[in-house]
Motif scaffolding. Structure first.
Motif, PDB file in Angstrom:
ATOM      1  N   ASN A 262      -8.716  12.112  -9.261  1.00 48.49           N
ATOM      2  CA  ASN A 262      -8.864  10.657  -9.167  1.00 48.49           C
ATOM      3  C   ASN A 262      -7.573  10.020  -8.639  1.00 48.49           C
ATOM      4  OD1 ASN A 262     -10.361   8.385  -9.362  1.00 48.49           O
ATOM      5  ND2 ASN A 262      -9.943   8.031 -11.530  1.00 48.49           N
TER       6      ASN A 262
ATOM      7  N   TRP B  69       2.542   1.701  -3.402  1.00 45.36           N
ATOM      8  CA  TRP B  69       1.536   2.145  -4.393  1.00 45.36           C
ATOM      9  C   TRP B  69       1.212   3.635  -4.196  1.00 45.36           C
ATOM     10  CZ3 TRP B  69      -4.126  -0.097  -4.774  1.00 45.36           C
ATOM     11  CH2 TRP B  69      -4.730   0.391  -5.942  1.00 45.36           C
TER      12      TRP B  69
ATOM     13  N   LYS C  77      -7.114  10.463  -4.996  1.00 44.98           N
ATOM     14  CA  LYS C  77      -7.953   9.492  -4.282  1.00 44.98           C
ATOM     15  C   LYS C  77      -7.243   8.133  -4.267  1.00 44.98           C
ATOM     16  CE  LYS C  77     -12.507   7.485  -4.520  1.00 44.98           C
ATOM     17  NZ  LYS C  77     -13.572   7.193  -5.454  1.00 44.98           N
ATOM     18  N   ARG C  78      -6.659   7.815  -5.410  1.00 47.52           N
ATOM     19  CA  ARG C  78      -5.952   6.533  -5.533  1.00 47.52           C
ATOM     20  C   ARG C  78      -4.742   6.448  -4.629  1.00 47.52           C
ATOM     21  NH1 ARG C  78      -5.088   3.535 -11.120  1.00 47.52           N
ATOM     22  NH2 ARG C  78      -7.226   3.067 -11.615  1.00 47.52           N
TER      23      ARG C  78
ATOM     24  N   VAL D 117      -6.606   5.981  -0.981  1.00 42.23           N
ATOM     25  CA  VAL D 117      -7.424   4.781  -0.739  1.00 42.23           C
ATOM     26  C   VAL D 117      -6.609   3.531  -0.352  1.00 42.23           C
ATOM     27  CG1 VAL D 117      -9.003   3.154  -1.857  1.00 42.23           C
ATOM     28  CG2 VAL D 117      -9.438   5.589  -1.986  1.00 42.23           C
ATOM     29  N   PRO D 118      -5.477   3.213  -1.040  1.00 41.87           N
ATOM     30  CA  PRO D 118      -4.734   2.019  -0.618  1.00 41.87           C
ATOM     31  C   PRO D 118      -4.294   2.100   0.840  1.00 41.87           C
ATOM     32  CG  PRO D 118      -3.881   2.821  -2.685  1.00 41.87           C
ATOM     33  CD  PRO D 118      -4.857   3.839  -2.207  1.00 41.87           C
TER      34      PRO D 118
ATOM     35  N   VAL E   6      -7.365   1.327   2.954  1.00 51.28           N
ATOM     36  CA  VAL E   6      -7.650  -0.109   2.873  1.00 51.28           C
ATOM     37  C   VAL E   6      -6.610  -0.896   3.680  1.00 51.28           C
ATOM     38  CG1 VAL E   6      -7.753  -2.087   1.294  1.00 51.28           C
ATOM     39  CG2 VAL E   6      -8.864   0.048   0.678  1.00 51.28           C
ATOM     40  N   ALA E   7      -5.334  -0.486   3.548  1.00 57.41           N
ATOM     41  CA  ALA E   7      -4.268  -1.200   4.264  1.00 57.41           C
ATOM     42  C   ALA E   7      -4.441  -1.066   5.768  1.00 57.41           C
ATOM     43  CB  ALA E   7      -2.910  -0.659   3.844  1.00 57.41           C
TER      44      ALA E   7
ATOM     45  N   SER F 225      -7.449  -3.179   6.816  1.00 56.38           N
ATOM     46  CA  SER F 225      -7.094  -4.601   6.698  1.00 56.38           C
ATOM     47  C   SER F 225      -6.124  -5.002   7.800  1.00 56.38           C
ATOM     48  CB  SER F 225      -6.448  -4.887   5.345  1.00 56.38           C
ATOM     49  OG  SER F 225      -7.295  -4.485   4.324  1.00 56.38           O
TER      50      SER F 225
ATOM     51  N   ALA G  75       0.842  -1.205   0.000  1.00 60.60           N
ATOM     52  CA  ALA G  75       0.000   0.000   0.000  1.00 60.60           C
ATOM     53  C   ALA G  75       0.876   1.253   0.000  1.00 60.60           C
ATOM     54  CB  ALA G  75      -0.920  -0.005   1.203  1.00 60.60           C
TER      55      ALA G  75
END
Lengths: 484, 253
Positions: free
Chosen positions: B171, B24, B174-175, B178-179, B182-183, B186, B21
């Motif tokens: 966008n 990225w 945001k990308r 977001v990872p 999420v990471a 998770s 993450a």
């Protein structure tokens, strides 16, 4: 309750998802598209969560009914969650609500979308959309069991927890045999349809994704205009045939292969299902001929495709059904509620329960005339257990109650009543398109955020035939020591 | 599988989720940086050049009016400096083609400007054109407007691309975020599962064994600990069981 055992089996479902995510990532890599990282990262998370319990938890061949139920419900919910990650990470039109909606719609084989421009998505993400249908179509746990070696008692418990009560009644076979039949027919039909679509001139990618969506009775297309894009009668006929086949009990399809079809034609449910579709197509064609389509050929063509698409809970479209007359809308709503047979990939109330409802009704009439007579409900000459009859009637009542409640909630969020009602029926039956702006050529983007969550929950309720999800979210049930 | 590998795999999973993450997000942030650079270098500079060309063109137009009034020296001075500025910026824009179709607009500007320049290059003062406003409105002004329209088209093209890039940037940002989100979620979920499994398969058996040893110590109750796994814990349990048995055996002799 052994949560570690639950984790192990849910992990297997996540691993299954990760395999298809990796295939989608390969497509992304080959086409150098922008969904590569979202798909790879989602696959990584699925693998890590899937593999880790396998490392820690030793295998066991015994699980309780309660654990089986928890495994099935969690597999669905977590598959939908990890399935939404590629969309959420991709961004664009997908915020978390939209990603969840699209993922639930995919896994539950509903086929409703929030996308206004489907063709703008990268091919890899379109493949993932279709793959969610394919995983969910046969049932996530059935899919997992079909690719794993024999798991003993656990397999039977999981099989019975996953499939509908009607299927349990129909499949009087060992779980292993039943799973083999279901999976064999499922994979076989997918392969056959892909080949047939290739012969009709469809490209390989579209043929595979449309086959996934047809056999799973899902309805996600890779084109904005759905199947209407191809404007090909041959493609439409192939899809109609496979939609009809996917709506029939897979055990009966198997009996045709091994026994010549005697059992198939003897089945009153299949006869009713096929007859209902033929009658529905005929009446709709009569209704739309004239006001909408001038030629009979066109009216029959559109009526056949769209009625069968809704009647099998697939949801592909070749026409804008929103402009059809009100009577045709009634037909569409009826078929969206009824859908196809138990033991197929279809959703909805199911033709089996409609047949049972009718038989129970005629028995009640007879009982009124002969109050002392003992009249069993018979299907194909066999007496049906009264408990199953009352369970089925209760299911229909609860089903319609959920539709009513979800419609009220949607209207309360500001959604138009036609869209709320038709959208709920389509979501509950896992059909896809409703009427109005959420119709065959529309999408669900205009529905408010809370409405999307309501519809997604309705899709899950419909897919798991209501009770499983209610039990899962009922804390009382987890406290009691009961077996389901 | 040994406890060491199990625990190591847990931490490996956590690290992998966070590492990927993080990498990225760095990649996306780097792409945002490149996009901003591209907006500045490619589009903004072309827009800036086109605006200066427009300004120079307007000065040339004013200079032509001065020439029509017979002010040769002042008019020529303005028109020559504006012309060289226009050509300088046109040359710059020609070397900064970054959008498909941009060269078509530049070629149109070049052609329209050549026509416009052809009108004022020839002498005006002292000829029958001096004071001829009809000639100005019929020929010069329409030619001036043609160049201006071509310049506006170039500006619009770059504006549109800037807007597209800015939307893509939104966008991308945001990308990049977001990872990470999420990471984190998770990792939290994974930590919960990890600690549950550690507790169930490592801590609980140790507690069970301790209790069983205590019972053996106090009442000589046979050692009993149910170990589900086949790892160091089960080896330890089996060793303790043997030890207890041998103690009991020795005591009974």
């Amino acid at each position: 309750m052994r949560f570690h055992i639950v984790l192990r089996y849910v992990g297997l479902a996540l691993l299954l998802n990760s395999i298809l995510m990796i295939i989608a990532s390969v497509i992304a890599y080959v086409h150098s598209d922008t969904a590569l990282m979202p798909l790879l990262y989602s696959a990584l998370i699925s693998i890590l969560f899937g593999v880790f319990p396998l490392i820690f938890v030793p295998s066991t061949s015994y699980i309780t009914n309660k654990e089986g139920l928890l495994i099935v419900v969690l597999s669905w919910l977590l598959s939908c969650l990890v399935g939404s990650l590629p969309y959420f990470l991709y961004g664009g039109p997908f915020d978390f609500t939209n990603a969840w909606f699209e993922s639930v719609s995919g896994f539950t084989t509903t086929g409703s979308t929030i996308l206004s421009n489907i063709e703008a998505l990268p091919l890899s993400l379109l493949f993932w959309r279709a793959a969610t249908h394919w995983i969910g179509g046969i049932g996530i746990i059935i899919f997992v069991l079909s690719v794993l070696p024999f798991l003993g008692i656990a397999e039977m418990v999981l099989f019975r927890s996953e499939v509908s009560a009607m299927v349990q009644e129909n499949f009087q076979l060992r779980a292993r045999k039943a799973i083999q039949i279901l999976a064999g027919i499922y994979f076989g039909l997918t392969l056959l349809q892909t080949i047939a679509l290739l012969f009709c001139g469809m490209g390989l990618f579209d043929a595979i994704t449309h086959s996934f969506a047809t056999i799973a009775t899902g309805g996600f297309s890779t084109k904005n205009a759905s199947v209407a894009y191809y404007n090909s009668p041959a493609i439409e006929i192939v899809i109609i045939v496979f939609m009809l086949l996917s709506g029939i009990h897979f055990g009966l399809l198997f009996s045709v292969l091994v026994g010549g079809g005697k059992e198939f034609w003897r089945s009153s449910v299949v006869r009713y299902y096929l007859l209902a579709n033929v009658v529905g197509v005929a009446f709709t064609a009569i209704n739309i001929h004239g006001p909408i389509y001038n030629s009979w050929t066109t009216a029959i063509r559109y009526s056949a495709f769209n009625i069968i698409s809704v009647g099998t809970s697939t949801g592909f479209a070749t026409a804008d059904t929103s402009i059809w007359p009100a009577l045709s809308h009634i037909f569409l709503l009826f078929f969206a509620s009824q859908c196809a047979c138990a033991g197929s990939t279809s959703g909805g109330i199911k033709a089996d329960r409609i047949v049972l409802l009718w038989k129970a009704f005629t028995r009640q009439i007879k009982k009124l005339m002969h109050p002392n007579a003992i009249i069993p409900v018979r299907i194909d000459g066999k007496a049906v257990d009264d408990e199953l009859v009352s369970k089925s009637l209760l299911f229909i009542n609860v089903y319609l109650g959920v539709v009513l409640l979800a419609t009220i909630l949607l209207v309360a969020t500001g959604t138009d009543i036609l869209e709320a009602f038709s959208g709920t029926i389509a979501a509950m039956g896992n059909v896809g398109p409703g009427l109005g702006s959420v119709g065959s050529i529309g999408n669900f983007d205009s529905i408010p955020t809370i409405g999307k969550w309501i519809l997604a929950s309705t899709m899950l309720l419909g897919r798991m035939e209501i009770y499983a999800l209610f039990i899962f979210f009922s804390p009382k049930q987890w406290k009691k020591r009961v077996s389901y | 599988m040994g406890i060491r590998i199990k625990i190591f795999s847990g931490f490996l999973v956590l690290s992998l989720m966070l590492l990927v993450a993080g990498l990225w997000s760095i990649y996306e942030l780097n792409s945002i940086g490149s996009s901003v650079q591209s907006i500045l270098e490619d589009n903004y500079q072309s827009i800036h050049a086109a605006k200066i060309m427009k300004e120079a063109l307007e000065r040339e137009d004013s200079a032509i009016l001065l020439l029509l009034l017979g002010k040769w020296e002042k008019g020529r001075e303005i028109i020559n400096s504006a012309d060289s500025l226009f050509n300088e910026k046109l040359h710059f824009a020609m070397n900064n083609i970054t959008i498909p179709g941009e060269h078509i607009h530049l070629e149109a500007i070049q052609a329209d400007y050549a026509t416009f320049k052809g009108l004022w290059e020839r002498p005006i003062v002292g000829t029958n054109k001096e004071g001829d406003l009809d000639w100005y409105f019929q020929k010069v002004h329409s030619s001036f407007l043609a160049v201006k329209t071509s310049l506006n088209a170039l500006i619009n093209l770059n504006d549109e691309r800037m807007y597209e890039t800015a939307t893509a940037l939104k966008n991308r940002s945001k990308r990049a975020i977001v990872p990470g989100i999420v990471a984190i979620i998770s990792a939290l979920l994974f930590t919960f599962i990890f600690s549950y499994l550690i507790n169930y398969y490592i801590v609980n058996p140790i507690i069970q064994m301790t209790k069983s040893i205590d019972l053996f110590k106090e009442k000589r109750t046979p050692f009993d600990a149910k170990i589900e796994t086949r790892d160091e814990i089960s080896d330890l349990a089996s060793s303790i069981e043997h030890l207890c048995l041998s103690i009991k055996h020795r005591e009974s002799r």
